[in-house]
Design a protein around this motif. Structure first.
Motif, PDB file in Angstrom:
ATOM      1  N   GLY A 244      -6.801 -14.081   4.589  1.00 45.92           N
ATOM      2  CA  GLY A 244      -6.860 -14.118   6.046  1.00 45.92           C
ATOM      3  C   GLY A 244      -7.932 -15.063   6.535  1.00 45.92           C
ATOM      4  O   GLY A 244      -8.765 -15.552   5.777  1.00 45.92           O
ATOM      5  N   GLY A 245      -7.913 -15.330   7.818  1.00 46.39           N
ATOM      6  CA  GLY A 245      -8.841 -16.270   8.419  1.00 46.39           C
ATOM      7  C   GLY A 245     -10.249 -15.736   8.582  1.00 46.39           C
ATOM      8  O   GLY A 245     -11.142 -16.458   8.999  1.00 46.39           O
ATOM      9  N   LEU A 246     -10.468 -14.474   8.261  1.00 48.57           N
ATOM     10  CA  LEU A 246     -11.800 -13.897   8.422  1.00 48.57           C
ATOM     11  C   LEU A 246     -12.768 -14.347   7.330  1.00 48.57           C
ATOM     12  O   LEU A 246     -13.972 -14.295   7.509  1.00 48.57           O
ATOM     13  N   PHE A 247     -12.230 -14.786   6.202  1.00 51.48           N
ATOM     14  CA  PHE A 247     -13.059 -15.154   5.065  1.00 51.48           C
ATOM     15  C   PHE A 247     -13.002 -16.657   4.827  1.00 51.48           C
ATOM     16  O   PHE A 247     -11.939 -17.260   4.893  1.00 51.48           O
ATOM     17  N   THR A 248     -14.152 -17.242   4.536  1.00 47.61           N
ATOM     18  CA  THR A 248     -14.197 -18.638   4.111  1.00 47.61           C
ATOM     19  C   THR A 248     -14.910 -18.682   2.767  1.00 47.61           C
ATOM     20  O   THR A 248     -15.862 -17.933   2.524  1.00 47.61           O
ATOM     21  N   PHE A 249     -14.419 -19.544   1.913  1.00 48.47           N
ATOM     22  CA  PHE A 249     -14.969 -19.658   0.572  1.00 48.47           C
ATOM     23  C   PHE A 249     -15.460 -21.082   0.379  1.00 48.47           C
ATOM     24  O   PHE A 249     -14.671 -22.004   0.224  1.00 48.47           O
ATOM     25  N   GLY A 250     -16.764 -21.239   0.422  1.00 48.14           N
ATOM     26  CA  GLY A 250     -17.368 -22.553   0.302  1.00 48.14           C
ATOM     27  C   GLY A 250     -17.368 -23.063  -1.128  1.00 48.14           C
ATOM     28  O   GLY A 250     -17.452 -22.295  -2.087  1.00 48.14           O
ATOM     29  N   VAL A 251     -17.269 -24.367  -1.244  1.00 53.50           N
ATOM     30  CA  VAL A 251     -17.297 -25.041  -2.532  1.00 53.50           C
ATOM     31  C   VAL A 251     -18.349 -26.141  -2.433  1.00 53.50           C
ATOM     32  O   VAL A 251     -18.346 -26.922  -1.485  1.00 53.50           O
TER      33      VAL A 251
END
Length: 121
Positions: free
Chosen positions: A94-101
């Protein structure tokens, strides 16, 4: 009744495992692009632009959709080259989580160092 309780938890666990796999793949793509950029920028007579171009080409070739909003930063000094790739991995939770790289590669700049008694070309 047990199925009603355990099935959502099982599906969530599967989604979390899949999300981790997507994030890990995005990390590997970013690292490969950073290494390619560093290899190009550290060559004798190369520039920061050469490293940036090679990293961009690697991202386009390896995973054009796995990294969202990629940013490539190349720093080249007289001694060392550092290439940093930052982006976001796609989220299936979902759009609530972002996973940075964020991956970084560095290496020494290739240069001619004459031995004793030699002259510089």
């Amino acid at each position: 009744m047990e199925l009603v309780i355990t099935m959502p938890a099982l599906l969530l666990a599967v989604l979390v495992i899949m999300q981790f796999g997507i994030w890990a793949h995005a990390q590997h793509v970013a690292l490969a692009a950073a290494r390619d950029g560093a290899e190009a920028a550290r060559a004798y007579g190369a520039s920061e632009a050469a490293g940036h171009d090679r990293a961009t080409t690697s991202l386009d070739r390896l995973g054009p959709t796995i990294l969202r909003d990629p940013h490539i930063e190349v720093t080249r000094t007289a001694q060392e080259v550092t290439v940093t790739v930052t982006a976001h991995a796609p989220s299936i939770l979902g759009g609530l989580f972002t996973f940075g790289v964020r991956e970084q590669a560095h290496g020494p700049v290739e240069r001619f160092i004459p031995t004793a008694g030699e002259t510089t070309p």
